[in-house]
Scaffold this active site. Sequence first.
Site, PDB file in Angstrom:
ATOM      1  NE  ARG A 206      -8.299 -10.103   0.435  1.00 14.75           N
ATOM      2  CZ  ARG A 206      -8.790  -9.057  -0.251  1.00 14.75           C
ATOM      3  NH1 ARG A 206      -8.031  -8.020  -0.560  1.00 14.75           N
ATOM      4  NH2 ARG A 206     -10.058  -9.070  -0.650  1.00 14.75           N
TER       5      ARG A 206
ATOM      6  NE  ARG B  13      -7.353  -8.075  -7.986  1.00 16.37           N
ATOM      7  CZ  ARG B  13      -7.762  -7.731  -6.780  1.00 16.37           C
ATOM      8  NH1 ARG B  13      -6.937  -7.844  -5.761  1.00 16.37           N
ATOM      9  NH2 ARG B  13      -8.972  -7.260  -6.567  1.00 16.37           N
TER      10      ARG B  13
ATOM     11  CG  HIS C  94      -2.643  -4.288  -3.709  1.00 20.96           C
ATOM     12  ND1 HIS C  94      -2.508  -4.639  -2.386  1.00 20.96           N
ATOM     13  CD2 HIS C  94      -3.893  -3.793  -3.836  1.00 20.96           C
ATOM     14  CE1 HIS C  94      -3.636  -4.372  -1.750  1.00 20.96           C
ATOM     15  NE2 HIS C  94      -4.494  -3.855  -2.599  1.00 20.96           N
TER      16      HIS C  94
ATOM     17  CG  ASP D 223      -8.227   2.491   1.108  1.00 20.30           C
ATOM     18  OD1 ASP D 223      -7.249   2.609   0.356  1.00 20.30           O
ATOM     19  OD2 ASP D 223      -9.292   1.927   0.769  1.00 20.30           O
TER      20      ASP D 223
ATOM     21  CD  GLU E 208      -2.114  -1.030  -2.279  1.00 19.06           C
ATOM     22  OE1 GLU E 208      -2.631  -0.736  -3.381  1.00 19.06           O
ATOM     23  OE2 GLU E 208      -2.790  -1.212  -1.253  1.00 19.06           O
TER      24      GLU E 208
HETATM   25  C1  BG6 Z   1      -6.384  -1.231  -1.749  1.00 20.64           C
HETATM   26  C2  BG6 Z   1      -7.500  -0.229  -1.917  1.00 20.64           C
HETATM   27  O1  BG6 Z   1      -5.398  -0.957  -2.680  1.00 20.64           O
HETATM   28  O2  BG6 Z   1      -6.899  -2.539  -1.992  1.00 20.64           O
HETATM   29  C3  BG6 Z   1      -8.621  -0.575  -0.954  1.00 20.64           C
HETATM   30  O3  BG6 Z   1      -6.992   1.077  -1.711  1.00 20.64           O
HETATM   31  C4  BG6 Z   1      -9.093  -1.996  -1.194  1.00 20.64           C
HETATM   32  O4  BG6 Z   1      -9.683   0.360  -1.140  1.00 20.64           O
HETATM   33  C5  BG6 Z   1      -7.897  -2.944  -1.085  1.00 20.64           C
HETATM   34  O5  BG6 Z   1     -10.058  -2.341  -0.222  1.00 20.64           O
HETATM   35  C6  BG6 Z   1      -8.253  -4.402  -1.363  1.00 20.64           C
HETATM   36  O6  BG6 Z   1      -8.866  -4.509  -2.595  1.00 20.64           O
HETATM   37  P1  BG6 Z   1      -9.397  -5.909  -3.118  1.00 20.64           P
HETATM   38  O7  BG6 Z   1     -10.086  -5.642  -4.416  1.00 20.64           O
HETATM   39  O8  BG6 Z   1      -8.210  -6.808  -3.270  1.00 20.64           O
HETATM   40  O9  BG6 Z   1     -10.343  -6.414  -2.049  1.00 20.64           O
END
Ligand code: BG6
Length: 296
Positions: free
Chosen positions: A63, A92, A162, A208, A267
């Site tokens: 994360r 990933r 991202h 978002d 992103e």
């Molecule tokens: C963003 C999405 O790119 O990633 C969101 O637009 C999403 O909707 C976020 O919540 C995190 O995604 P993840 O799968 O890493 O929890």
Amino acid sequence: MNDCIQRVTGRGGLPEIHIHNDAASAEICLMGAHVLSYCPTGEKEVLFLSEKSAFAQTGPAIRGGVPVCWPWFGPAPREELPNATTSHGFARQMMWELVEQREVSPMRTEVTLALHDTPESLAIWPHRFELRLAISVGATLELSLTTINVDETPFAIAQALHTYFSIGDVNSLEVNGFDGLKFIDKAPAEPPAANPQVGSIRITEETDRIYLGHAGRAVICDFVHERQLVIDKSNSHTSVVWNPWVAKSQRMPDFGDEEFHKMVCVETCNVANDAVMLVPGMSHTLTAVISVQHCR
Ligand code: BG6
């Protein structure tokens, strides 16, 4: 291994590459080809990494940093791919391989990581592929994600670099470069946000959005750190701007309840109407170039 490049066992026992040259330092995890940290010399860290992130061999993706979302974006497309379970694809959560490394100069170091189809990936997504992420670390961070179709039939991909940016305070922030663009709102607000975008994006609630037709520069103005985080890109016509805000942060087990104050994702994407179709033998390279500029 060159002097500027070190291979270490990192968090959760996962293999990491650490780069340190005269212009910058960076940390990259081979799980997901995930850039965890980028810091130009004398600057504050550019990337946000959650203190609650998992670093797991199997399980949730890291994360923060720069997750590589590939070959789909968003929830697993279960109707089309019944064995797909993870959001934002599977790249990933797979172990990549270091295939090239180069000290271009004392100020710039490059590494390339690669991922190929495996029996495991073919069971989820039935296409043979070669994927490469070239990471160039210097006064800018340059990421080039190349997909090659090595199969005998065409396939389509959606993808994103991202990027989680580290910011001083989400309340003292503007994101520029999106004025006049339409967006797909995945976190509809009451009342709905003005669409197309008018002027700067200010984040005051869960945000978002997939901005359509965005091919140029994005600039995050961080008034607390008195700097601008600049994202230039090529072969991308969509960008996502994301901040989970209060309730979604509380729902995410690998993200601190208050961490949304300290991050914003901008992103670099090929998503929605910008997905890419590749015929056999064809390749596509998505590039993001990240730099730091100081506000006067
Ligand atoms: C963003 C999405 O790119 O990633 C969101 O637009 C999403 O909707 C976020 O919540 C995190 O995604 P993840 O799968 O890493 O929890």
